[in-house]
Motif scaffolding. Structure first.
Motif, PDB file in Angstrom:
ATOM      1  N   GLY A 131       0.831  -1.107   0.220  1.00 33.43           N
ATOM      2  CA  GLY A 131       0.128  -0.155   0.092  1.00 33.43           C
ATOM      3  C   GLY A 131       0.885   1.186  -0.028  1.00 33.43           C
ATOM      4  O   GLY A 131       0.560   2.211  -0.632  1.00 33.43           O
ATOM      5  N   ALA A 132       1.969   1.411   0.867  1.00 35.23           N
ATOM      6  CA  ALA A 132       2.603   2.302   0.697  1.00 35.23           C
ATOM      7  C   ALA A 132       3.476   2.642  -0.442  1.00 35.23           C
ATOM      8  O   ALA A 132       3.786   3.632  -1.053  1.00 35.23           O
ATOM      9  N   ALA A 133       3.980   1.542  -1.330  1.00 36.27           N
ATOM     10  CA  ALA A 133       4.257   1.601  -2.633  1.00 36.27           C
ATOM     11  C   ALA A 133       3.629   2.396  -3.220  1.00 36.27           C
ATOM     12  O   ALA A 133       4.002   3.150  -4.437  1.00 36.27           O
ATOM     13  N   ARG A 134       2.314   1.923  -3.508  1.00 36.85           N
ATOM     14  CA  ARG A 134       1.164   2.161  -4.430  1.00 36.85           C
ATOM     15  C   ARG A 134       0.890   3.461  -4.038  1.00 36.85           C
ATOM     16  O   ARG A 134       0.911   4.571  -4.911  1.00 36.85           O
ATOM     17  N   ASP A 135       0.972   4.243  -3.034  1.00 37.25           N
ATOM     18  CA  ASP A 135       0.654   5.481  -2.645  1.00 37.25           C
ATOM     19  C   ASP A 135       1.693   6.502  -3.194  1.00 37.25           C
ATOM     20  O   ASP A 135       1.539   7.462  -3.649  1.00 37.25           O
TER      21      ASP A 135
END
Length: 837
Positions: free
Chosen positions: A73-77
Motif C-alpha cells: 500500500g505504501a509503495a502504491r501511494d
C-alpha cells in the motif's frame, strides 16, 4: 525511531533514478525543492501504512513493515503521488524473517530487497514472490524468474500495475554459480576492482592473494556488479581441477557451451565466437597452471573480444595485466561475517568483546572466520580464542612465510585436529574428488555415513549444493589441498584413487547405453559433464596405474564426446592407453579404438579415424563381440562418408543394417537407415530418402530416442520439399522441431532451421526464409557445427532465391533480424509463423 518490526517483516527500498542527470538538468535549487517534496511523500506513505523508516542515504530510503499489504500500500501511494513529477523512484519489496540487532536488521532478506529495487526503473514497483504470496494477486503482473547481483538463486518477480518498462536490470547470459551463503561487506574492495575494470584499455584484471582471502567470492560479486558493462555475457570458468594448461581453452569452451569443429583447433573457434563481444570471462583458480597458462590467456586477449578477470595466488606477469591484491576483511566486515555465520549455526549467539579479538587473531581472513564460526555451537568466543591461540602458537611459519597463509593453514589444521577419527578420515578421502561429488560417490569411494558427512558440513569443511536428483558436495580448494596432504600422510592415496577411478569407470559405462540409444540422452550427457572433472582425475590416475580401468573409461565416453566435444584431450588419452594395448582384453581394446575413431573423425583426421575403425573391427571380431563389430561398422561408414566414397559408405551401412538386425541392435540399425537416407539425399532419390528416414525415425522414437527421431524426421522433410509435398514437409518439420526443442537437442534444432528456411523459400515466403537463414547461420556459428555438402547447396539456393525476390537491401535487413534471434526464439518463430498450418 519507532521500534523495528520483528518476526516476518516486509522490507521496502526506494531509490531515485538518474538523480545526477536530473540535478544537472534542472539545477540545484529546483532539484533540492523536488527532493524535499519526494522525501515528504515517501515518509507520509510509510507512516500511513504502519512502516518504520530504518535508514536513509542521500535520496534512497529503507523501511520495514509488519505486514506485506502495508508495504504494498505504501509503495502504491508513493508512486501515485510522485507520478508526473520530475523525480522518478524505483521501489523494491521483499519479505523475510531477519535478525533485529542494535544497528537495525541483519540477514540475507535485507540484501535481497535492495537488489530487487536496484533492478527496476523509475516509477516501477517490483515485488518478490515471498511478498506476493502474502497479498492479493490482483494488480500484480508476473515478470518471470530473474537472477540479481547478489548471485542468489533465481527469484520470481512481480510488478505492481501493468505499465510498460524496459527489461529489468537483472543478470542474464551467465553461468555464475549460486553461492551457498550471501556476500557480506567488501564494499570498498568491490568499488576498487570495478574501477579498474571500467578503465579504458583494461582487458585483464587479476585478483591475487593467498588461499582463503576470498578471491573467488569477491571476483564473482565484482563480475555480477559489472553486468551492465558486459551485455554479451558473464562466464565463470573454474580451473581448480585442471593440471594441464593446454586444457584451458576447452574449459572456456565448456563454460560458453561452444562445441569443437572438426579439423579446427578449439582456440580458433573460441576466438571467432568471442571476437567483437562485450563479455567477461572469470578464470577462477589459475595458480596451479602458471606460468604456462599466462601465454594462453595472452592469446585469448589477442581476440578483439572479452575482458578477462582472473583469481590466482600469484600474478600472471603479463604486460596487459592489472593486479588487485585482495586484502583481509576490515575489522568491521570481519566481525559482521563471523557474527552472521555464527548466528546461522546458533541462533542465540551473542557478540562479546572476544569476537573482535578473535577476528583480529585470524587476520580477518574470510575462510578462517567461517571455520571458527562453525564451532560457535560448541564453544563461546572466549573458548574459541583460547583454543585457536594455542594452535597458532604451535604452527608459526618461518620468517619468509606469508603470515596470512600461515594463519589460514593453522586454522584449517586446528579445525582438523578437533575432528573425531572418522571425520578426519572422511575429510582426507574426500580430497580425491575434483569439482565435487554426489552422495552415492562419497558412500562408495570413502565408506562414508550420513552423520559424518553432515558433521563436516556443519563445521564448514564440506559444502553442499542442491542439484537435480539430490545433493552435490564440494570443498574449498584450500581445504582440499590440505586434505590431500593428509590422505598422502595416511598412505591411502593410491587405494582411494583406484576406488575413485573404478567408480567413475563404472559410471561412464552405465551412462553410455543411455547416451547412445536411451530416452534421456541430454540428461545423461549433463550428468557426465558435471562429473567430467572426476573423469579427468580418474583417467590421469588410471593411465599410469590401472590400464584396464583407463580402457573402461575411454570405452564409455565416445558418444558423450560426440555430443559435447573434448576430442583432442581424449585423443591424447587414447594414444596413451594404446601404449599398453597388449594388457587390454580384446573387447576393451576395441572400445578404446572406437573412441579413437569417433574423436579423430570429429576433428577431421580421416586417416587416423580409418585406422582406429579398422583396429576396432579387428579387435571386436577376435573377441567375438557382435555389438562391438556393429559399432565399428558404423565408424567405418562415417569414414567413407568423410572421404566422399559414397559407394563404400552405402555398402558399409547396408552391412551395418544386416549386422544390427542379426543381433537385435535396433539403434544401430536405425542409424544405418538414416545414413542410407543421407546418401539418397546426395543422389536425388527423394522417395528413398522419405522411406528410409521415416522408418529410422519411427524406430528411434519407439526406443525413446526423440533426439535421433527428430534428426531423421528432418531428412524426411527435406525429401518432401524436393517432391513439392510442402504440407507434408511442414508436418514432418513441426514434429522434428518440437521434439528436438523438448529434449534440448540444439544441433538438431539448428538443422531444422535450415530446412525451415528452404520450406519458406519453396512457399514463396522470401522474407521469412531470409530471417530463418540469418537465424540458422547464427545457430551454426554458435554451436560450431558444419553443414554437409548437400545442405550447403540447398541453403545457398534458398539464399539466392530470397535475395532475388526481396532485393539486396531488404534481404540483408531480414537476415540481420534473424541473426538477432536466439535459437529458441527462431524455433518458436518457425512454429508460430511458418508451420502454423
Amino acid at each position: 525511531m519507532r521500534e523495528l518490526p520483528s518476526g516476518t517483516v516486509t522490507f521496502l527500498f526506494t531509490d531515485v533514478e538518474s538523480s545526477t542527470h536530473l540535478l544537472h538538468q534542472v539545477g540545484a535549487e529546483q532539484y533540492a525543492e523536488a527532493l524535499s517534496n519526494h522525501r515528504r511523500v515517501i515518509r507520509d506513505a510509510f507512516l500511513g501504512h504502519g512502516g518504520v523508516e530504518v535508514d536513509t542515504q542521500g535520496d534512497a530510503f529503507f523501511a520495514a513493515f509488519p505486514t506485506a499489504s502495508g508495504a504494498l500500500g505504501a509503495a502504491r501511494d508513493l508512486t501515485q503521488a510522485l507520478d508526473g513529477g520530475s523525480i522518478k523512484v524505483r521501489v523494491g519489496l521483499h519479505t523475510g524473517t531477519p535478525l533485529v540487532v542494535e544497528e537495525g536488521y541483519v540477514g540475507v532478506d535485507v540484501h535481497r530487497a535492495a537488489r530487487i529495487a536496484a533492478a527496476g526503473h523509475g516509477g516501477q514497483v517490483l515485488v518478490s514472490s515471498a511478498t506476493a504470496a502474502l497479498v492479493e494477486a490482483e494488480g500484480l503482473h508476473d515478470l518471470g524468474e530473474h537472477r540479481f547481483k547478489d548471485l542468489a538463486a533465481p527469484e520470481r518477480v512481480y510488478q505492481l500495475g501493468d505499465d510498460r518498462f524496459p527489461p529489468l536490470k537483472s543478470l542474464y547470459r551467465t553461468n555464475l554459480p549460486v553461492p551457498t551463503t550471501p556476500f557480506l561487506g567488501r564494499a570498498a574492495e568491490i568499488e576498487e576492482a570495478l574501477g579498474l575494470l571500467r578503465r579504458d584499455g583494461v582487458r585483464l584484471l587479476t585478483l591475487s592473494g593467498p588461499g582463503g582471502t576470498g578471491k573467488t567470492r569477491l571476483a564473482l560479486q565484482v563480475a555480477a556488479d559489472s553486468s551492465e558493462q558486459f551485455p554479451d555475457g558473464l562466464w565463470w570458468v573454474p580451473l581448480a581441477a585442471l593440471r594441464d594448461p593446454a586444457l584451458m581453452a576447452r574449459a572456456v569452451a565448456r563454460s560458453l557451451d561452444v562445441d569443437e569443429e572438426p579439423g579446427r583447433p578449439i582456440e580458433e573457434t573460441l576466438a571467432e565466437r568471442l571476437a567483437g563481444k562485450r563479455s567477461l570471462l572469470l578464470l577462477d583458480n589459475a595458480e596451479q597452471l602458471l606460468p604456462e597458462i599466462a601465454s594462453r590467456i595472452a592469446s585469448l586477449l589477442a581476440t578483439a573480444g572479452p575482458t578477462v578477470l582472473v583469481t590466482s595466488r600469484e600474478r600472471l606477469r603479463l604486460q596487459q595485466e592489472h593486479v588487485y591484491a585482495v586484502p583481509s576483511l576490515t575489522p568491521r566486515d570481519g566481525v559482521e561475517l563471523f557474527f552472521t555465520r555464527a548466528r546461522q549455526v546458533d541462533a542465540s549467539f551473542e557478540e562479546t568483546p572476544a569476537v573482535a579479538e578473535l577476528c583480529r587473531r585470524l587476520d580477518d581472513l574470510p575462510l578462517a572466520l567461517e571455520l571458527a564460526a562453525a564451532r560457535s555451537a560448541i564453544f563461546s568466543p572466549e573458548q574459541l580464542l583460547d583454543r585457536l591461540g594455542e594452535r597458532l602458537d604451535l604452527l608459526k611459519g618461518g620468517r619468509d612465510a606469508d603470515p596470512r597463509q600461515e594463519t589460514l593453514r593453522a586454522t584449517i589444521h586446528w579445525s582438523y585436529d578437533l575432528l573425531d577419527p572418522d571425520e578426519q578420515q572422511l575429510l582426507a578421502r574426500l580430497s580425491v574428488f575434483a569439482d565435487g561429488c554426489t552422495h552415492e560417490a562419497v558412500e562408495a569411494i570413502c565408506d562414508a555415513d550420513v552423520d559424518t558427512i553432515q558433521s563436516l558440513i556443519d563445521k564448514s569443511l564440506l559444502r553442499r549444493r542442491r542439484v537435480a536428483g539430490g545433493s552435490r558436495y564440494w570443498m574449498l580448494e584450500t581445504i582440499r589441498e590440505f586434505a590431500s596432504e593428509e590422505l598422502e600422510r595416511r598412505g591411502e592415496t593410491a587405494a582411494i584413487s583406484l576406488r575413485h577411478a573404478d567408480f567413475f569407470a563404472t559410471f561412464v559405462e552405465g551412462a553410455d547405453p543411455h547416451l547412445r540409444r536411451g530416452p534421456d540422452q541430454q540428461g545423461w550427457a549433463r550428468q557426465i559433464a558435471e562429473e567430467y572433472g572426476n573423469v579427468r582425475v580418474a583417467m590421469t590416475f588410471a593411465l599410469d596405474n590401472a590400464p584396464e580401468v583407463a580402457g573402461r573409461l575411454l570405452g564409455g565416453l565416445p558418444f558423450f564426446l560426440w555430443l559435447r566435444g573434448g576430442f583432442e584431450e581424449a585423443r591424447a588419452w587414447v594414444a596413451r592407453a594404446l601404449v599398453v594395448a597388449d594388457e587390454l582384453p580384446k573387447a576393451l581394446l576395441g572400445k578404446v579404438h572406437e573412441c579413437g575413431a569417433v574423436t579423430a573423425e570429429r576433428v577431421g583426421d580421416v586417416e587416423a579415424a580409418s585406422q582406429h575403425a579398422e583396429a576396432a573391427y579387428a579387435a571386436f571380431t577376435e573377441a567375438g563381440d557382435d555389438q562391438g563389430v556393429a559399432d565399428a561398422l558404423r565408424e567405418r561408414g562415417k569414414v567413407a562418408m568423410r572421404r566422399g566414397d559414397l559407394e563404400h559408405a552405402r555398402v558399409t551401412y547396408e552391412e551395418l543394417a544386416g549386422a544390427a538386425n542379426r543381433i537385435g541392435d535396433a539403434w544401430n540399425g536405425a542409424i544405418a537407415l538414416n545414413n542410407l537416407g543421407d546418401l539418397a539425399l546426395n543422389s536425388g532419390e527423394w522417395e528413398r530418402v522419405i522411406k528410409l528416414c521415416r522408418q529410422s525415425s519411427e524406430i528411434r522414437l519407439g526406443l525413446g530416442d526423440r533426439w535421433g527421431s527428430a534428426l531423421a524426421l528432418g531428412n524426411v522433410a527435406q525429401g518432401e520439399i524436393q517432391l513439392g509435398r510442402l504440407e507434408d514437409a511442414s508436418r514432418s518439420l513441426r514434429t522434428a522441431l518440437h521434439d528436438s526443442l523438448e529434449v534440448g537437442a540444439n544441433m538438431v534444432v539448428a538443422g531444422c532451421l535450415d530446412v525451415a528456411a528452404r520450406l519458406a523459400s519453396a512457399r514463396g515466403r522470401a522474407r521469412e526464409s531470409a530471417r530463418l537463414l540469418g537465424a540458422s547461420d547464427r545457430a551454426h556459428e554458435e554451436l560450431g557445427t558444419i553443414r554437409e555438402a548437400f545442405e550447403r547447396d540447398q541453403i545457398e539456393a534458398a539464399r539466392a532465391a530470397s535475395q532475388n525476390a526481396l532485393g539486396e537491401e531488404a534481404f540483408a535487413a531480414a537476415v540481420e533480424e534473424g541473426r538477432g534471434m536466439s535459437l529458441e526464439e527462431a524455433a518458436e518463430f518457425t512454429l508460430a509463423s511458418l508451420l502454423d498450418a
